[in-house]
Design an enzyme around this catalytic site. Structure first.
Site, short mmCIF file in Angstrom:
data_model
loop_
_atom_site.label_atom_id
_atom_site.label_comp_id
_atom_site.label_asym_id
_atom_site.label_seq_id
_atom_site.Cartn_x
_atom_site.Cartn_y
_atom_site.Cartn_z
N TYR A 19 0.81 -1.22 0.00
CA TYR A 19 0.00 0.00 0.00
C TYR A 19 0.85 1.27 0.00
O TYR A 19 0.34 2.35 -0.26
CB TYR A 19 -0.93 0.02 1.22
N LYS A 53 3.64 -15.30 2.02
CA LYS A 53 3.68 -16.15 0.83
C LYS A 53 5.14 -16.37 0.44
O LYS A 53 5.60 -15.97 -0.64
CB LYS A 53 2.89 -15.51 -0.31
N ASP A 102 -2.65 -17.87 2.02
CA ASP A 102 -3.84 -18.45 1.40
C ASP A 102 -4.32 -19.67 2.19
O ASP A 102 -5.53 -19.87 2.38
CB ASP A 102 -3.58 -18.81 -0.07
N ASP A 149 -5.10 -7.11 5.69
CA ASP A 149 -6.36 -6.49 5.28
C ASP A 149 -7.37 -7.57 4.91
O ASP A 149 -8.53 -7.56 5.35
CB ASP A 149 -6.08 -5.57 4.09
N ASP A 208 -10.64 -9.08 7.50
CA ASP A 208 -12.03 -8.97 7.06
C ASP A 208 -12.70 -10.33 6.98
O ASP A 208 -13.89 -10.47 7.29
CB ASP A 208 -12.11 -8.25 5.72
#
Length: 368
Positions: free
Chosen positions: A142, A192, A225, A249, A253
């Site tokens: 970001y 990852k 993941d 993020d 959520d």
């Protein structure tokens, strides 16, 4: 002793409505528990843009830097969708996080027993759930450079850069290990590393901080993941999850919906400890500005109230009073108080935002 300072930024959409109920709770603690706060209020997001042409003025930014804690409602809305990216409401929030150096975003996912049936998962999977996701907040994709939309030959190309330094990973890892020591002493680090060099560095640094500084804490690693899948399969296997900005993020959520409603979830964004030993901090509900219900008295104020409870705990060293407030909310939910987002059966009439504030205050009175 000086009175602690609290800057309130209600923001957009339902932000002012839920923040009004928090103001009532703050007043209650001052009147009934002797916890006085020097409270000021200012604009952020679209509300600031409407008045000043910017989502966060330099003057408001300076106030935030000086305050002991900042409490924010929500930013954004369709009214601002056509604005240039540089002045969109969300840029005000990102500036607060970046300039206050709030690198550790704490997002609890707790399922109150009274709401276990509101989750999309089975009751036995979520009942009693209490996990904490710590998301690195001031670096990663970001904020990395280069970024932007460029011409490459005859095509437009969008570029964002995932970038982390050793020190950025070290400090958020320490936050996770320190918090785990006060909980169930387990940290799962997610990245990852199988496909991203930043993930390789992340795993190496977290492992080193653990070995050298926190060997008593149980550490595990998981690809992000796979972590998302495990959050849906059996979330109670986790205690503290630490991860980067992008994955944090997404994962937080996903975890939010395990609890039944985004209207229930607070968050804290913490920086380095200051001279008083307490961190710079910004507290905000996880939910957005919900412009579709703004001004209708339908918003659930609990996430914003619980954000103030986190402020009591992490910024004002009032853990017992934070427990009192959280217990009051658990009681009103057990007694059946429900805003519109918590209605699961036909025929049950929801209560309004203000009425939810009323029953929380009544439960606080009953706790005395």
């Amino acid at each position: 002793m000086t009175t602690p300072t609290l800057l309130i930024l209600p923001g957009d959409g339902i932000g002012p409505e839920v923040m009004a109920e928090v103001r009532r709770v703050i007043t209650w603690f001052g009147d009934k528990r002797g916890l006085k706060f020097d409270v000021s209020e200012d604009l952020v997001g679209g509300a600031a843009y409407d008045v000043h042409g910017t989502p966060l003025t330099d003057a408001t930014m300076a106030k935030a830097q000086e305050a002991d804690a900042v409490l924010l409602g929500a930013v954004g809305g369709p009214k601002y969708d056509t604005l240039d990216f540089s002045v969109k409401p969300e840029r005000g929030l990102l500036r607060l996080r970046k300039e206050m150096d709030l690198y550790a975003n704490l997002r609890p996912a707790q399922c109150f027993d009274a709401l276990a049936d509101f989750s999309s998962l089975k009751r036995d999977v979520v009942a009693g759930l209490d996990i904490m996701i710590i998301r690195e907040l001031t670096s990663g994709i970001y904020f990395g450079e280069p970024r932007g939309i460029f011409m490459e030959g005859n095509e437009r190309v969008g570029i964002n850069t995932q970038r982390y330094t050793t020190s950025e990973i070290e400090r958020v890892a320490r936050s996770a290990f320190e918090l785990a020591k006060k909980r169930n002493n387990k940290v799962c680090s997610m990245e990852k590393a199988n496909v991203m060099e930043s993930g390789v560095l992340w795993r190496e640094v977290v492992t080193k901080v653990h070995a050298e500084e926190f060997p008593e804490v149980e550490l595990s690693h998981m690809y992000a993941d796979a972590g998302a899948m495990q959050l849906c399969r059996w979330p109670k296997q986790f205690d503290v999850i630490v991860t980067d900005n992008l994955f944090g993020d997404l994962l937080s959520d996903a975890a939010a919906m395990l609890t039944g409603s985004l209207g229930m979830l607070p968050s804290a964004s913490l920086g380095a400890p200051g001279a008083n030993g307490l961190p710079k901090a910004l507290y905000e509900p996880v939910h957005g500005s919900a412009p579709d219900i703004a001004g209708q008295g339908k918003a659930n104020p609990i996430a914003c109230i619980l954000s103030f409870a986190m402020a009591l705990r992490y910024s004002f060293d009032q853990g017992a009073e934070a427990d009192r407030l959280e217990a009051a909310i658990e009681k009103v939910l057990a007694d059946g108080a429900r805003t519109a987002d918590l209605i699961g059966e036909e025929g049950i009439a929801p209560i309004s935002t203000t009425e939810m504030g009323d029953v929380v205050l009544a439960a606080l009175d009953a706790s005395l």
